[in-house]
Design a protein around this motif. Structure first.
Motif, PDB file in Angstrom:
ATOM      1  N   MET A 196     -13.785 -10.922   8.466  1.00 24.86           N
ATOM      2  CA  MET A 196     -12.566 -10.259   8.842  1.00 24.86           C
ATOM      3  C   MET A 196     -12.086  -9.408  10.373  1.00 24.86           C
ATOM      4  N   ASP A 197     -10.411 -10.140  10.196  1.00 24.50           N
ATOM      5  CA  ASP A 197     -10.138 -10.140  11.448  1.00 24.50           C
ATOM      6  C   ASP A 197      -9.590  -8.173  11.783  1.00 24.50           C
ATOM      7  N   GLU A 253      -7.097  -6.780   9.853  1.00 25.53           N
ATOM      8  CA  GLU A 253      -7.662  -6.844   8.408  1.00 25.53           C
ATOM      9  C   GLU A 253      -8.843  -5.860   8.127  1.00 25.53           C
ATOM     10  N   GLU A 254      -9.249  -5.440   9.116  1.00 24.32           N
ATOM     11  CA  GLU A 254     -10.376  -4.358   9.148  1.00 24.32           C
ATOM     12  C   GLU A 254      -9.440  -2.818   9.413  1.00 24.32           C
ATOM     13  N   GLN A 286     -11.316  -4.973  -1.433  1.00 23.79           N
ATOM     14  CA  GLN A 286     -11.785  -6.321  -0.806  1.00 23.79           C
ATOM     15  C   GLN A 286     -10.338  -6.601   0.136  1.00 23.79           C
ATOM     16  N   VAL A 287      -9.637  -7.145   1.285  1.00 21.55           N
ATOM     17  CA  VAL A 287      -8.950  -6.986   1.879  1.00 21.55           C
ATOM     18  C   VAL A 287      -9.021  -8.738   2.645  1.00 21.55           C
ATOM     19  N   LYS A 288      -7.824  -9.132   2.238  1.00 21.99           N
ATOM     20  CA  LYS A 288      -7.544 -10.362   3.143  1.00 21.99           C
ATOM     21  C   LYS A 288      -6.332 -10.954   3.388  1.00 21.99           C
ATOM     22  N   ASP A 289      -6.384 -12.039   4.025  1.00 22.14           N
ATOM     23  CA  ASP A 289      -4.426 -12.279   4.557  1.00 22.14           C
ATOM     24  C   ASP A 289      -5.100 -13.475   4.166  1.00 22.14           C
ATOM     25  N   VAL A 290      -4.129 -13.734   3.523  1.00 19.71           N
ATOM     26  CA  VAL A 290      -3.283 -15.161   2.398  1.00 19.71           C
ATOM     27  C   VAL A 290      -2.859 -16.084   2.531  1.00 19.71           C
ATOM     28  N   TYR A 300      -8.099  -2.110   5.661  1.00 12.89           N
ATOM     29  CA  TYR A 300      -9.203  -1.460   4.964  1.00 12.89           C
ATOM     30  C   TYR A 300     -10.261  -0.464   5.072  1.00 12.89           C
ATOM     31  N   PHE A 333      -1.119 -10.361   2.251  1.00  8.00           N
ATOM     32  CA  PHE A 333      -2.399  -9.758   2.018  1.00  8.00           C
ATOM     33  C   PHE A 333      -2.764 -10.073  -0.063  1.00  8.00           C
TER      34      PHE A 333
END
Length: 76
Positions: A1-2, A5-6, A22-26, A9, A34
């Motif tokens: 997690m960058d 993203e943190e 859940q958090v994701k850079d897509v 979160y 995200f």
């Protein structure tokens, strides 16, 4: 997690006390889109569209900088 993203979160964790988050850079790493999944007891009895509005309101300053958001919410 960058770091970004943190940040997202932590905002969601503080607001919704989620059981699962859940958090994701897509976007390939540029931070413009995200995928977020939030499961929280705070959503109990609230229709999904209102759950999404709650998340959108909490993240409105961040979302203003994004191109897109894939959001899943669930009451637990």
């Amino acid at each position: 997690m960058d770091a970004y993203e943190e940040k997202i979160y932590n905002i969601l964790k503080q607001e919704f006390d989620p059981k699962n988050l859940q958090v994701k850079d897509v976007s390939g790493g540029c931070g413009s889109m995200f995928a977020i999944s939030v499961e929280s007891t705070k959503f109990k009895g609230i229709p999904m569209i209102k759950q999404h509005r709650l998340v959108n309101e909490v993240l409105k300053d961040e979302i203003a900088q994004w191109h897109g958001l894939q959001l899943q919410t669930k009451s637990v």
